[in-house]
Design an enzyme around this catalytic site. Sequence first.
Site, PDB file in Angstrom:
ATOM      1  N   ASP A 155       0.840  -1.192   0.000  1.00  0.00           N
ATOM      2  CA  ASP A 155       0.000   0.000   0.000  1.00  0.00           C
ATOM      3  C   ASP A 155       0.882   1.252   0.000  1.00  0.00           C
ATOM      4  O   ASP A 155       2.039   1.220   0.409  1.00  0.00           O
ATOM      5  CB  ASP A 155      -0.895   0.029   1.245  1.00  0.00           C
ATOM      6  CG  ASP A 155      -1.911  -1.088   1.254  1.00  0.00           C
ATOM      7  OD1 ASP A 155      -2.257  -1.574   0.165  1.00  0.00           O
ATOM      8  OD2 ASP A 155      -2.356  -1.475   2.356  1.00  0.00           O
ATOM      9  N   GLU A 211      26.317  -9.843  29.645  1.00  0.00           N
ATOM     10  CA  GLU A 211      24.993 -10.470  29.713  1.00  0.00           C
ATOM     11  C   GLU A 211      24.922 -11.416  30.913  1.00  0.00           C
ATOM     12  O   GLU A 211      23.908 -11.472  31.631  1.00  0.00           O
ATOM     13  CB  GLU A 211      24.696 -11.243  28.415  1.00  0.00           C
ATOM     14  CG  GLU A 211      24.732 -10.392  27.157  1.00  0.00           C
ATOM     15  CD  GLU A 211      26.096 -10.351  26.483  1.00  0.00           C
ATOM     16  OE1 GLU A 211      26.156 -10.147  25.268  1.00  0.00           O
ATOM     17  OE2 GLU A 211      27.116 -10.518  27.189  1.00  0.00           O
ATOM     18  N   CYS A 247      27.936 -13.736  22.510  1.00  0.00           N
ATOM     19  CA  CYS A 247      28.848 -14.729  21.953  1.00  0.00           C
ATOM     20  C   CYS A 247      28.199 -16.110  21.888  1.00  0.00           C
ATOM     21  O   CYS A 247      27.310 -16.441  22.673  1.00  0.00           O
ATOM     22  CB  CYS A 247      30.125 -14.809  22.795  1.00  0.00           C
ATOM     23  SG  CYS A 247      29.838 -15.384  24.495  1.00  0.00           S
ATOM     24  N   HIS A 301      31.093 -12.126  31.363  1.00  0.00           N
ATOM     25  CA  HIS A 301      30.606 -11.263  30.293  1.00  0.00           C
ATOM     26  C   HIS A 301      29.425 -10.419  30.775  1.00  0.00           C
ATOM     27  O   HIS A 301      28.777 -10.726  31.773  1.00  0.00           O
ATOM     28  CB  HIS A 301      30.192 -12.111  29.083  1.00  0.00           C
ATOM     29  CG  HIS A 301      31.355 -12.643  28.318  1.00  0.00           C
ATOM     30  ND1 HIS A 301      31.230 -13.210  27.069  1.00  0.00           N
ATOM     31  CD2 HIS A 301      32.685 -12.697  28.609  1.00  0.00           C
ATOM     32  CE1 HIS A 301      32.419 -13.582  26.631  1.00  0.00           C
ATOM     33  NE2 HIS A 301      33.320 -13.296  27.553  1.00  0.00           N
ATOM     34  N   CYS A 312      27.160 -16.651  26.047  1.00  0.00           N
ATOM     35  CA  CYS A 312      26.037 -15.789  26.449  1.00  0.00           C
ATOM     36  C   CYS A 312      24.779 -16.068  25.641  1.00  0.00           C
ATOM     37  O   CYS A 312      23.663 -15.943  26.161  1.00  0.00           O
ATOM     38  CB  CYS A 312      26.440 -14.324  26.298  1.00  0.00           C
ATOM     39  SG  CYS A 312      27.728 -13.836  27.477  1.00  0.00           S
TER      40      CYS A 312
END
Length: 576
Positions: free
Chosen positions: A202, A467, A496, A465, A506
């Site tokens: 549209d 996270e 990772c 890490h 992680c």
Amino acid sequence: MATKREASPSLQLRDSQGFRMKRQALDKQTLTAYEQLGGEAAVDKSMQEGKTIEEEESEGASYIIDGRLRRVHPYYFTYLTYCKMRWRDRKLIDIFIDEFRDRAPEYYRKAISEGSVTLNKKPANLESIVRNGDLISHRTYRREPPVSSREIKIVFENENIIAIDKPSGIPVHPTGRYRYNTITKIFQHEFGKIVHPCNRLDRLTSGLMFLGKTAKGADEFVKQIRERSVRKEYLARVIGEFPLEETEVDQPLRTVAHKLGLNRVDIKDGKEAKTIFRRVSYDPETNTSIVKCQPLTGRTHQIRVHLQYLGHPIANDPIYSNEFVWGKNLGKNNEGDTEEIILRLDKIGKERSSSSWFHPQEDGEILTGKICEVSGMPIYSDPGPNDLDLWLHAYKYEAADKSWSYRTEYPEWALSPHRKFMELAVTLADKCGETQTQFNVGAVLVNRGEILATGHSRELPGNTHAEQCALEKYFEQIGKRELPLGTEIYTTMEPCTLRLSGNKPCADRILDTNIKTCFVGVAEPDIFVKDNSCYKKFTDNKIEYIHIPGYEDECLRIAKKGHEKKEEDKDEREVV
């Protein structure tokens, strides 16, 4: 007189790229408006003898970029079409009034009465009946509405197709009041490329669109779409907190007003329509949700109407979240009398400008009360936000057999509520100390706009890490290892999928939770871990992987803070 054979599609007229052409498109290359509309006896004396309709119209293809708008110089246009099946044996004036919204009935009556409309080169009148094979001609002076001047981005191109990221607010191909302010005509006159749409979006819908450069190259693609062997994903930003669980709407749809483009759920006479919805995120500040939409059928306005039916219409939809048209409940559960809705919607753009739930100001296109001195037609004001933007985006198209897949970036309207959390993650990453061998990352856990926990690299003991730190801090805080449903994670670096230390990657830690949305500042480059497959791992497990652009340089600079000293030491050793 035009014959049935001339109008028949069985002739299969084709252009130089092998695409089928409509008979009238070919006619415009050879016919002149002067001859078609009566020659010396014509009412309109501005026509030039010998100039083809196509030559005259091409002179109008001159664009002006005016800030947020793309304009086209006014031009003469000769409407040329053969009788459609639904027009057969009907009065010409009734066809004009019923099928075309951009001009008032009085205009069509006047044009026909003055001899400006012909049937098979002969002036029509108000009693003229259109028969099978008839050729209708009508010449006007056109002022096209402006469209968005946003860039048309090329996603992919080869010798057969072009995949683009279409901006909102631009029609795909000539229709209604639009001709040169369309995707196909912009490609033709600005980019020098003749293209044909393989899929349709549209005017207000943005996102992934495929344009065929050759018929041979596009045919297989179009065939896959028609056979429903292409998986489509759209993004929408809707009103309210959308349910967390996957939601399926299986409600038939019918177009109830063609010239207004209005569609509704119709159990009795509607066509099959099915859409699957899944929430990506929720922002309590604006009370809007980002929703992933998967249409399993391809009805007009399907996603928009199904979201409205659920009570979560697209937040800036000028049709389906317009309170003036639908009332307080905005058409939830198919509420509202269709005839009354049509009457109110028909006033939009004429007596009053469009509005929406998110942008209730009526500051868009409307009749100004001024008259064009050349055509005698009313002049409209410029379009506003509700006329140019819709938070609906074609995000991804993929072959069922996975032989090809294309996607765009997330549009800014889907990212803007989340930037504050990514910016916090960048600030957290910068708290990390310098290191010559490790990397600095920040992470934030968020649920319904509330920050649950934050973390950065090595914040907890060991080579932890970001996270991992955010998750462990939250688990310790609540005394159990679970997250509330709807939790999102923001991280400056792609999680990772491999830990050289032997610790759990992680990405796997996130998979062990009920997190379904992960925002990243930058994909992890090969200097970190080669061939990080986080995107594939997440998408295979129905976790949204969303890149928020604009932070790449800062994220990488912070990630490698202190690494320059390692390089300096290396250089000094080499000198010694």
